[in-house]
Scaffold this motif. Structure first.
Motif, PDB file in Angstrom:
ATOM      1  N   MET A   1       0.836  -1.168   0.000  1.00  0.00           N
ATOM      2  CA  MET A   1       0.000   0.000   0.000  1.00  0.00           C
ATOM      3  C   MET A   1       0.891   1.245   0.000  1.00  0.00           C
ATOM      4  SD  MET A   1      -2.926   0.814   2.696  1.00  0.00           S
ATOM      5  CE  MET A   1      -3.656   2.374   2.797  1.00  0.00           C
ATOM      6  N   THR A   2       0.618   2.153  -0.873  1.00  0.00           N
ATOM      7  CA  THR A   2       1.414   3.369  -0.963  1.00  0.00           C
ATOM      8  C   THR A   2       0.888   4.416   0.008  1.00  0.00           C
ATOM      9  OG1 THR A   2       0.032   4.236  -2.712  1.00  0.00           O
ATOM     10  CG2 THR A   2       1.946   2.944  -3.380  1.00  0.00           C
ATOM     11  N   MET A   3       1.799   5.270   0.435  1.00  0.00           N
ATOM     12  CA  MET A   3       1.435   6.337   1.371  1.00  0.00           C
ATOM     13  C   MET A   3       1.149   7.606   0.596  1.00  0.00           C
ATOM     14  SD  MET A   3       4.174   5.688   4.402  1.00  0.00           S
ATOM     15  CE  MET A   3       3.340   6.672   5.598  1.00  0.00           C
ATOM     16  N   LYS A   4       0.269   8.398   1.137  1.00  0.00           N
ATOM     17  CA  LYS A   4      -0.030   9.688   0.516  1.00  0.00           C
ATOM     18  C   LYS A   4       1.158  10.624   0.719  1.00  0.00           C
ATOM     19  CE  LYS A   4      -4.984   9.512   1.359  1.00  0.00           C
ATOM     20  NZ  LYS A   4      -6.103  10.179   2.031  1.00  0.00           N
ATOM     21  N   LYS A   5       1.215  11.623  -0.106  1.00  0.00           N
ATOM     22  CA  LYS A   5       2.303  12.597  -0.021  1.00  0.00           C
ATOM     23  C   LYS A   5       2.275  13.315   1.327  1.00  0.00           C
ATOM     24  CE  LYS A   5       4.462  16.188  -2.779  1.00  0.00           C
ATOM     25  NZ  LYS A   5       4.408  16.995  -3.991  1.00  0.00           N
ATOM     26  N   THR A   6       1.107  13.642   1.849  1.00  0.00           N
ATOM     27  CA  THR A   6       1.003  14.328   3.138  1.00  0.00           C
ATOM     28  C   THR A   6       1.501  13.438   4.274  1.00  0.00           C
ATOM     29  OG1 THR A   6      -1.300  13.596   3.314  1.00  0.00           O
ATOM     30  CG2 THR A   6      -0.902  15.801   2.442  1.00  0.00           C
ATOM     31  N   ASP A   7       1.236  12.113   4.170  1.00  0.00           N
ATOM     32  CA  ASP A   7       1.726  11.188   5.204  1.00  0.00           C
ATOM     33  C   ASP A   7       3.252  11.095   5.181  1.00  0.00           C
ATOM     34  OD1 ASP A   7      -0.825  10.608   6.094  1.00  0.00           O
ATOM     35  OD2 ASP A   7      -1.067   8.888   4.734  1.00  0.00           O
ATOM     36  N   LEU A   8       3.839  11.149   3.996  1.00  0.00           N
ATOM     37  CA  LEU A   8       5.299  11.116   3.887  1.00  0.00           C
ATOM     38  C   LEU A   8       5.913  12.347   4.561  1.00  0.00           C
ATOM     39  CD1 LEU A   8       5.722   9.853   0.209  1.00  0.00           C
ATOM     40  CD2 LEU A   8       6.202   8.573   2.305  1.00  0.00           C
TER      41      LEU A   8
ATOM     42  N   LEU B   1       8.305  12.503   7.861  1.00  0.00           N
ATOM     43  CA  LEU B   1       9.580  13.210   7.784  1.00  0.00           C
ATOM     44  C   LEU B   1       9.683  14.235   8.903  1.00  0.00           C
ATOM     45  CD1 LEU B   1      12.222  13.717   6.254  1.00  0.00           C
ATOM     46  CD2 LEU B   1      10.983  15.356   4.852  1.00  0.00           C
ATOM     47  N   GLY B   2       8.584  14.955   9.172  1.00  0.00           N
ATOM     48  CA  GLY B   2       8.573  15.926  10.257  1.00  0.00           C
ATOM     49  C   GLY B   2       8.803  15.266  11.607  1.00  0.00           C
ATOM     50  N   LYS B   3       8.186  14.121  11.843  1.00  0.00           N
ATOM     51  CA  LYS B   3       8.382  13.393  13.107  1.00  0.00           C
ATOM     52  C   LYS B   3       9.831  12.924  13.244  1.00  0.00           C
ATOM     53  CE  LYS B   3       3.671  11.727  13.724  1.00  0.00           C
ATOM     54  NZ  LYS B   3       2.805  10.528  13.806  1.00  0.00           N
ATOM     55  N   GLN B   4      10.410  12.479  12.144  1.00  0.00           N
ATOM     56  CA  GLN B   4      11.797  12.025  12.167  1.00  0.00           C
ATOM     57  C   GLN B   4      12.740  13.185  12.514  1.00  0.00           C
ATOM     58  OE1 GLN B   4      13.101  10.429   8.438  1.00  0.00           O
ATOM     59  NE2 GLN B   4      15.147   9.927   9.174  1.00  0.00           N
ATOM     60  N   ILE B   5      12.502  14.337  11.949  1.00  0.00           N
ATOM     61  CA  ILE B   5      13.333  15.512  12.222  1.00  0.00           C
ATOM     62  C   ILE B   5      13.177  15.933  13.680  1.00  0.00           C
ATOM     63  CG2 ILE B   5      13.631  17.972  11.706  1.00  0.00           C
ATOM     64  CD1 ILE B   5      12.944  17.275   8.782  1.00  0.00           C
ATOM     65  N   GLU B   6      11.963  15.892  14.212  1.00  0.00           N
ATOM     66  CA  GLU B   6      11.738  16.230  15.618  1.00  0.00           C
ATOM     67  C   GLU B   6      12.511  15.297  16.540  1.00  0.00           C
ATOM     68  OE1 GLU B   6       7.645  16.511  16.755  1.00  0.00           O
ATOM     69  OE2 GLU B   6       7.187  17.935  15.166  1.00  0.00           O
ATOM     70  N   ARG B   7      12.496  13.994  16.243  1.00  0.00           N
ATOM     71  CA  ARG B   7      13.248  13.021  17.065  1.00  0.00           C
ATOM     72  C   ARG B   7      14.743  13.317  17.025  1.00  0.00           C
ATOM     73  NH1 ARG B   7       9.655   9.245  14.779  1.00  0.00           N
ATOM     74  NH2 ARG B   7      11.217   8.716  13.224  1.00  0.00           N
ATOM     75  N   GLN B   8      15.240  13.656  15.845  1.00  0.00           N
ATOM     76  CA  GLN B   8      16.667  13.963  15.722  1.00  0.00           C
ATOM     77  C   GLN B   8      17.033  15.205  16.512  1.00  0.00           C
ATOM     78  OE1 GLN B   8      17.261  14.267  11.508  1.00  0.00           O
ATOM     79  NE2 GLN B   8      17.401  12.047  11.200  1.00  0.00           N
ATOM     80  N   ASN B   9      16.187  16.211  16.475  1.00  0.00           N
ATOM     81  CA  ASN B   9      16.457  17.440  17.215  1.00  0.00           C
ATOM     82  C   ASN B   9      16.423  17.207  18.719  1.00  0.00           C
ATOM     83  OD1 ASN B   9      16.814  18.958  14.916  1.00  0.00           O
ATOM     84  ND2 ASN B   9      14.727  19.751  14.888  1.00  0.00           N
ATOM     85  N   LYS B  10      15.514  16.372  19.191  1.00  0.00           N
ATOM     86  CA  LYS B  10      15.435  16.083  20.621  1.00  0.00           C
ATOM     87  C   LYS B  10      16.649  15.295  21.089  1.00  0.00           C
ATOM     88  CE  LYS B  10      10.433  16.206  21.128  1.00  0.00           C
ATOM     89  NZ  LYS B  10       9.223  15.425  21.424  1.00  0.00           N
TER      90      LYS B  10
END
Length: 95
Positions: A1-8, A12-21
């Motif tokens: 199942m493919t993900m929508k562009k907004t979900d991607l 990505l935003g969640k991944q960046i937040e984890r890296q910053n924390k």
């Protein structure tokens, strides 16, 4: 199942937040900032109050010339002069 562009983008935003924390923060932020503030408070000079006065141009020129030879500049020269004058004034306020 493919993900929508907004979900991607959301992932990505969640991944960046984890890296910053997880990233190490410089000492000037967070807990290190409190230590720096404490250090600065120890070295702060006695509280000074701003004072404005009007002087003749000749007197200001002489004051600035003398202030260049004194550590602390114009403020130090004025402080010394006022302190000396106040020591000479009689208690009842007559000069």
């Amino acid at each position: 199942m493919t993900m929508k562009k907004t979900d991607l983008y959301k992932n990505l935003g969640k991944q960046i937040e984890r890296q910053n924390k997880a990233a190490n923060r410089p000492d000037r932020f967070g807990d290190g900032a409190a230590e720096i503030g404490k250090r600065e408070k120890k070295t702060v000079a006695p509280k000074s109050v701003p004072l404005t006065c009007r002087l003749s141009a000749d007197l200001v020129t002489r004051l600035r010339a003398h202030a260049q030879t004194v550590d602390g500049g114009v403020s130090a020269v004025v402080e010394m002069a006022v302190a000396r004058w106040l020591d000479e004034v009689k208690p009842d306020g007559d000069a």
